[in-house]
Design a protein around this motif. Sequence first.
Motif, short mmCIF file in Angstrom:
data_model
loop_
_atom_site.label_atom_id
_atom_site.label_comp_id
_atom_site.label_asym_id
_atom_site.label_seq_id
_atom_site.Cartn_x
_atom_site.Cartn_y
_atom_site.Cartn_z
N THR A 33 0.84 -1.19 0.00
CA THR A 33 0.00 0.00 0.00
C THR A 33 0.88 1.24 0.00
OG1 THR A 33 -1.74 -1.16 1.21
CG2 THR A 33 -1.81 1.24 1.21
N SER A 34 0.61 2.15 -0.90
CA SER A 34 1.39 3.39 -1.00
C SER A 34 0.89 4.41 0.02
CB SER A 34 1.28 3.98 -2.41
OG SER A 34 1.81 3.08 -3.36
N ILE A 35 1.85 5.14 0.60
CA ILE A 35 1.55 6.20 1.56
C ILE A 35 2.14 7.50 1.03
CG2 ILE A 35 1.88 7.04 3.91
CD1 ILE A 35 0.15 4.62 3.86
N ASP A 36 1.31 8.54 0.87
CA ASP A 36 1.80 9.81 0.36
C ASP A 36 1.37 10.98 1.23
OD1 ASP A 36 -0.88 9.96 -0.21
OD2 ASP A 36 -0.65 10.10 -2.39
N ILE A 41 -2.00 3.90 10.16
CA ILE A 41 -2.01 2.56 9.59
C ILE A 41 -2.60 1.63 10.63
CG2 ILE A 41 -0.57 0.69 8.72
CD1 ILE A 41 1.45 2.81 7.81
N ASP A 42 -3.81 1.13 10.37
CA ASP A 42 -4.51 0.33 11.37
C ASP A 42 -4.81 -1.09 10.91
OD1 ASP A 42 -6.43 0.85 9.48
OD2 ASP A 42 -7.73 2.03 10.79
N SER A 43 -4.15 -1.54 9.83
CA SER A 43 -4.35 -2.92 9.33
C SER A 43 -3.00 -3.55 9.04
CB SER A 43 -5.20 -2.91 8.05
OG SER A 43 -6.50 -2.40 8.31
N PRO A 44 -2.85 -4.85 9.28
CA PRO A 44 -1.60 -5.52 8.94
C PRO A 44 -1.30 -5.40 7.45
CG PRO A 44 -2.98 -6.92 10.31
CD PRO A 44 -3.83 -5.77 9.89
N GLY A 45 -0.02 -5.46 7.10
CA GLY A 45 0.35 -5.41 5.70
C GLY A 45 1.65 -4.67 5.48
N ALA A 46 2.00 -4.52 4.20
CA ALA A 46 3.22 -3.83 3.80
C ALA A 46 2.86 -2.46 3.24
CB ALA A 46 3.97 -4.64 2.74
N TYR A 47 3.58 -1.43 3.68
CA TYR A 47 3.31 -0.06 3.29
C TYR A 47 4.61 0.61 2.86
CZ TYR A 47 -1.10 -0.89 5.74
OH TYR A 47 -2.31 -1.42 6.15
N HIS A 67 1.96 -6.80 12.84
CA HIS A 67 2.31 -7.41 11.55
C HIS A 67 2.28 -6.36 10.43
CE1 HIS A 67 1.81 -11.04 13.84
NE2 HIS A 67 0.52 -10.80 14.01
N VAL A 68 2.99 -5.28 10.66
CA VAL A 68 3.07 -4.18 9.69
C VAL A 68 4.53 -3.95 9.33
CG1 VAL A 68 2.79 -1.68 9.35
CG2 VAL A 68 0.95 -3.02 10.40
N THR A 69 4.80 -3.74 8.04
CA THR A 69 6.11 -3.31 7.57
C THR A 69 5.95 -1.97 6.86
OG1 THR A 69 6.95 -5.56 7.29
CG2 THR A 69 8.04 -3.82 6.05
N LEU A 70 6.66 -0.96 7.35
CA LEU A 70 6.66 0.35 6.73
C LEU A 70 8.04 0.62 6.15
CD1 LEU A 70 5.43 3.14 6.09
CD2 LEU A 70 6.21 3.89 8.35
N ASP A 71 8.10 0.75 4.83
CA ASP A 71 9.35 1.03 4.14
C ASP A 71 9.33 2.48 3.67
OD1 ASP A 71 11.64 1.14 2.61
OD2 ASP A 71 11.23 -0.71 1.52
N GLY A 72 10.22 3.30 4.24
CA GLY A 72 10.27 4.70 3.84
C GLY A 72 10.82 4.90 2.45
N SER A 95 2.97 -6.36 18.06
CA SER A 95 4.12 -7.22 17.78
C SER A 95 4.39 -7.26 16.28
CB SER A 95 3.88 -8.65 18.30
OG SER A 95 2.82 -9.27 17.61
N ASP A 96 5.65 -7.60 15.96
CA ASP A 96 6.04 -7.80 14.56
C ASP A 96 5.76 -6.56 13.72
OD1 ASP A 96 6.95 -9.06 12.25
OD2 ASP A 96 4.96 -9.87 11.79
N VAL A 97 6.35 -5.44 14.13
CA VAL A 97 6.25 -4.20 13.36
C VAL A 97 7.66 -3.78 12.95
CG1 VAL A 97 5.56 -1.78 13.35
CG2 VAL A 97 4.15 -3.46 14.53
N THR A 98 7.84 -3.47 11.66
CA THR A 98 9.14 -3.06 11.13
C THR A 98 9.02 -1.68 10.50
OG1 THR A 98 9.89 -5.32 10.71
CG2 THR A 98 10.93 -3.56 9.43
N VAL A 99 9.95 -0.80 10.86
CA VAL A 99 10.08 0.50 10.22
C VAL A 99 11.50 0.60 9.68
CG1 VAL A 99 10.13 3.00 10.56
CG2 VAL A 99 8.36 1.62 11.68
N ARG A 100 11.63 0.87 8.39
CA ARG A 100 12.97 0.96 7.81
C ARG A 100 13.01 2.00 6.69
NH1 ARG A 100 11.69 -4.48 5.67
NH2 ARG A 100 10.96 -4.27 3.51
N GLY A 101 14.24 2.48 6.45
CA GLY A 101 14.49 3.33 5.29
C GLY A 101 13.77 4.66 5.30
#
Length: 446
Positions: A33-36, A41-47, A67-72, A95-101
């Motif tokens: 999912t694109s973020i602009d 962010i209230d649902s699991p997934g990749a952003y 269970h969220v991954t946020l890639d900057g 749990s299982d939340v990643t923030v990177r880049g």
Amino acid sequence: MSNGRAIVGVLLVVVALGSTTASVGIAGAQSTTSIDSCTTIDSPGAYTLTSNLSAESGDCLRITASHVTLDGNGHGIDGGSSGVGIEVAGSDRLSDVTVRGVHTEGFTRGILFRNVDNGTIADSTATGATEGITLLSTDDTTVTENTVRENALGIELRKASDNTIADNTANDNKYGLHIERASIGNRFVNDTATGNSLWDFYSDRYEPGTDSQTTVKNLDMGAVTADLSGTNVGVHAQGEPDSAPSGRTAVGTAVRTTDYGEGSNLSLSLHYDDASGVDESSLALWSSPNGDSWSKLDGSTVNAEANTVSADGVPHPATIEIFGRSGNGTSNATATAPQTATATAATATATPTAMQTATPTATTTATPTATATAPTAESATSGAASTTDSEATPLAAETTAVANASETSANGTTTSSTIGPGFGPAVGLLALCVAGLLAVRFGRRR
């Protein structure tokens, strides 16, 4: 006929398997999912951030689901000197939340994990904040390969346990790496903290008698590298001492220690480079209240294989330095020698008479050089960062004026190697074979 049926059957099986594999691959693919814009962010997934974001006041991104991954994706988030750039916190423990880049600048807190287990903060930058990266009531989380600059607290752990802080750079803050209150069993590994105006590593606000069980390995403070464990203490790199005990020579540069409150304790190991003219077995840690009178620490030990000198119960506040006997002592020190090697390639000339000429020559010149210099770090000043006990109330923004100090590592070793090409025995044998064939063919023609 039976062979034909068998071939058709095999082809059908192959086609069916290929179809099944393709279906699994498509079903297993995860959409992004694109973020602009600033959002929740209230649902699991990749952003993924698709543009730079800006928040004039307050928070920008908030993650409230597990269970969220946020890639900057290398984008930045600018703030208005308040709020949080990225806050990971929900109504329940996540749990299982990643923030990177991602890069944050100008917030009260750049990246905040609150009440999170098994999270990751990686490859991100936080500047100009009260707290660059904060773990609050967060456990079993990894903070790795991030850069925090010009913050009051670079990386902050509060009521956070069993986390790994590895391969980060915390330069030009007030406090580089800061850990406090009920934060137990955290590991700092291969971090760099230089040019911080107060302390490179600081542990405080523990009740007397509490052991934080904190371990710090390979903390690069620019002029010196250290391992340590301790509670209610701080360390900061200093320059080379102005004085030395009689008959002793300083090895490397000094560290300044401090304490905070009662019940403080410190075990310390300083790394050193091999240096000629010093008896390595005589190395020991010495302490001085103010750098002009020295006392050897009881129980100081040297590990020549690891190039460390260690002691428990290290005084604080004090200046700590490695000294060793100079002059007639024996050292196993070795300097890394740049090598220059040239070789004239073997040449083979084939004629009907099978004549070969090979002239290999090789010259190696090694000049050992070992030079270690380090500027004197600014004098460290004890003091606690302005923080609040409340988890719900953000910290007030501070104005941080940090000099852009730059310290060159004293552990660097320059190695260069140039090796010229050459020919081995196999090439000479090949030349003889070619010469023999030419001789036979030439003889037949005659």
